[in-house]
Motif scaffolding. Sequence first.
Motif, PDB file in Angstrom:
ATOM      1  N   ASP A  54       1.090   1.443  -5.179  1.00  0.00           N
ATOM      2  CA  ASP A  54       0.672   2.248  -6.331  1.00  0.00           C
ATOM      3  C   ASP A  54       1.911   2.661  -7.118  1.00  0.00           C
ATOM      4  O   ASP A  54       2.677   3.515  -6.689  1.00  0.00           O
ATOM      5  N   ARG A 109      -0.287  -8.891  -7.494  1.00  0.00           N
ATOM      6  CA  ARG A 109      -1.527  -8.724  -8.265  1.00  0.00           C
ATOM      7  C   ARG A 109      -2.711  -9.454  -7.643  1.00  0.00           C
ATOM      8  O   ARG A 109      -3.853  -9.213  -8.017  1.00  0.00           O
ATOM      9  N   VAL A 110      -2.464 -10.316  -6.688  1.00  0.00           N
ATOM     10  CA  VAL A 110      -3.567 -10.952  -5.967  1.00  0.00           C
ATOM     11  C   VAL A 110      -4.387  -9.898  -5.240  1.00  0.00           C
ATOM     12  O   VAL A 110      -5.607 -10.036  -5.076  1.00  0.00           O
ATOM     13  N   ASN A 111      -3.712  -8.825  -4.816  1.00  0.00           N
ATOM     14  CA  ASN A 111      -4.395  -7.708  -4.169  1.00  0.00           C
ATOM     15  C   ASN A 111      -4.989  -6.805  -5.251  1.00  0.00           C
ATOM     16  O   ASN A 111      -4.262  -6.288  -6.103  1.00  0.00           O
ATOM     17  N   ALA A 112      -6.283  -6.594  -5.218  1.00  0.00           N
ATOM     18  CA  ALA A 112      -6.960  -5.818  -6.255  1.00  0.00           C
ATOM     19  C   ALA A 112      -6.532  -4.359  -6.277  1.00  0.00           C
ATOM     20  O   ALA A 112      -6.736  -3.663  -7.272  1.00  0.00           O
ATOM     21  N   ASN A 113      -5.934  -3.866  -5.184  1.00  0.00           N
ATOM     22  CA  ASN A 113      -5.535  -2.466  -5.127  1.00  0.00           C
ATOM     23  C   ASN A 113      -4.150  -2.200  -5.723  1.00  0.00           C
ATOM     24  O   ASN A 113      -3.734  -1.051  -5.808  1.00  0.00           O
ATOM     25  N   THR A 114      -3.444  -3.239  -6.112  1.00  0.00           N
ATOM     26  CA  THR A 114      -2.113  -3.054  -6.684  1.00  0.00           C
ATOM     27  C   THR A 114      -2.211  -2.350  -8.028  1.00  0.00           C
ATOM     28  O   THR A 114      -3.016  -2.718  -8.877  1.00  0.00           O
ATOM     29  N   ARG A 115      -1.414  -1.314  -8.211  1.00  0.00           N
ATOM     30  CA  ARG A 115      -1.401  -0.560  -9.471  1.00  0.00           C
ATOM     31  C   ARG A 115       0.015  -0.590 -10.032  1.00  0.00           C
ATOM     32  O   ARG A 115       0.957  -0.151  -9.376  1.00  0.00           O
ATOM     33  N   GLN A 121       3.340 -11.297  -9.473  1.00  0.00           N
ATOM     34  CA  GLN A 121       2.178 -12.191  -9.420  1.00  0.00           C
ATOM     35  C   GLN A 121       1.564 -12.203  -8.029  1.00  0.00           C
ATOM     36  O   GLN A 121       0.337 -12.191  -7.876  1.00  0.00           O
ATOM     37  N   ASN A 129       0.806  -1.230   0.000  1.00  0.00           N
ATOM     38  CA  ASN A 129       0.000   0.000   0.000  1.00  0.00           C
ATOM     39  C   ASN A 129       0.839   1.280   0.000  1.00  0.00           C
ATOM     40  O   ASN A 129       0.316   2.364   0.248  1.00  0.00           O
ATOM     41  N   ALA A 151       2.163  -5.765  -2.416  1.00  0.00           N
ATOM     42  CA  ALA A 151       0.708  -5.889  -2.446  1.00  0.00           C
ATOM     43  C   ALA A 151       0.032  -4.550  -2.170  1.00  0.00           C
ATOM     44  O   ALA A 151       0.297  -3.903  -1.149  1.00  0.00           O
ATOM     45  N   GLY A 152      -0.819  -4.120  -3.099  1.00  0.00           N
ATOM     46  CA  GLY A 152      -1.567  -2.878  -2.915  1.00  0.00           C
ATOM     47  C   GLY A 152      -0.764  -1.622  -3.183  1.00  0.00           C
ATOM     48  O   GLY A 152      -1.293  -0.513  -3.034  1.00  0.00           O
TER      49      GLY A 152
END
Length: 469
Positions: free
Chosen positions: A433, A454-460, A451, A411, A430-431
Amino acid sequence: MTMQDTKNKTILYADYSERNIRSAKDAIDPLGFFDFIHCDSREKTVELVNSLKPDIVLVGLYLDGMRGISTIRSIRESVTTTNRHGENVIILLGAPKLDRRAMRDAVDAGIEGIFRQPIDPARLRKIITSVMQKPRRFVLKEDYFGPARAQDLPKEDADQDKASRTVSASITLKPNTRRRVDKTRTPNPTSPADGQNGQTFDEAELAGIPKDDLDSLKERSIKAAIAARELLKPDPVPQKAKPKSQPKPKSQAKAKPTPEQPEAKGPDARPKPARASRKAAPEVEAKIAVEVEPEIDAKELVAIDLQEALVGHKLWVDTGGKEGAAMSIEHADLRDADLEGIDLSRCGLRFASFKNANCKNAMLRRCDLTAADFVDSNLESANLAASRLSGARFHKATLRNTVFLGSDLSNANFNGMHFLNCDFSGTNLAGADFRDADLTSVNGLFAEQIQRARVNANTRLPHNLKLRD
């Protein structure tokens, strides 16, 4: 100002940094001051000001931790009935950069100038020469931060009272200043109220009042009249609609309002530009947010004695925790701090602000820096290996040869960042930006890490990211 003017003058430099003191001395020597004195504590600075009575004092922002400004305030408040030197001595504040809150604090403390650290010798000499020729307290008014101009200085009493000068340097005039009445005189009962047509006085009231006070009264009267005219101007935005009982002309009753032009109510209603004004307001606010550095609530950050904390933490590290004390402070205020080469391994600085701080070559291994703010900081060659950096912000930070080996960057915000030879081996992303970031020269970033992130939907992640197998 020539060397002849300074040969009998003394200059005092207060800062804990030996490098800054040496740079200042090298810059000031060509000016020909009789003596250059330096010290590194608030108490010693105040004592030297009152005993040696230097002609000019330079104070570093980080003296006694983060608040060299508080040292300046102590100098101003150290006056006695027999020694008022601290009130009038010229004081310059040295700082890498000041946000708006620090500007306001410096003005309130009472400074005559600012000089940049690290020191530019030619620039510092020019500032000292200019200030000593014409010393003026700094003011902060709207978007102006600098020496008081003619319009910033109301008429002062002959004794140059300190409190009066502090107010004049820190308060922006508002329309209701017309209600400030000089308590040394009684207003004429038959005169119009303040701010209507200007306060008038008869000869009896003015008898015995010194000329300077008379000038002050006239000035306030003129300001009051101007303020009143501003207040009496018609408001371009219509007020509330008139009561429903008032009939509408038929032509208006049948008219339907359009999105651009709302329905006008009442025969005297003017065209309403209100919607256009309301739409423009967010744009104005957005512009201000970009141009003016956002202030940080003082209640959220904790001012610390940086020098003392660093000494205690180094002793704690060197002795394996047997002596000293680990630096463990939430919301620590480390903005603009010079931490170059400092070893802060295993420190706990959750939610700390390192904004604009110089952390070049700093050792920040195995630290808890959760949600720390590194905006605009210099992290060149800094070592943040195995540290907790979850939720940390790095916008506009300098990241060159920076080591994040094994750190938790979940994050964290790296939006738009450029990384040059930074090590991301084994990091948790994870997460995080990374939108618009340039990761082409990052080391240790592999497909397996991405990989998992990217399991975390907030990763940009950047669209053109190329990974190693």
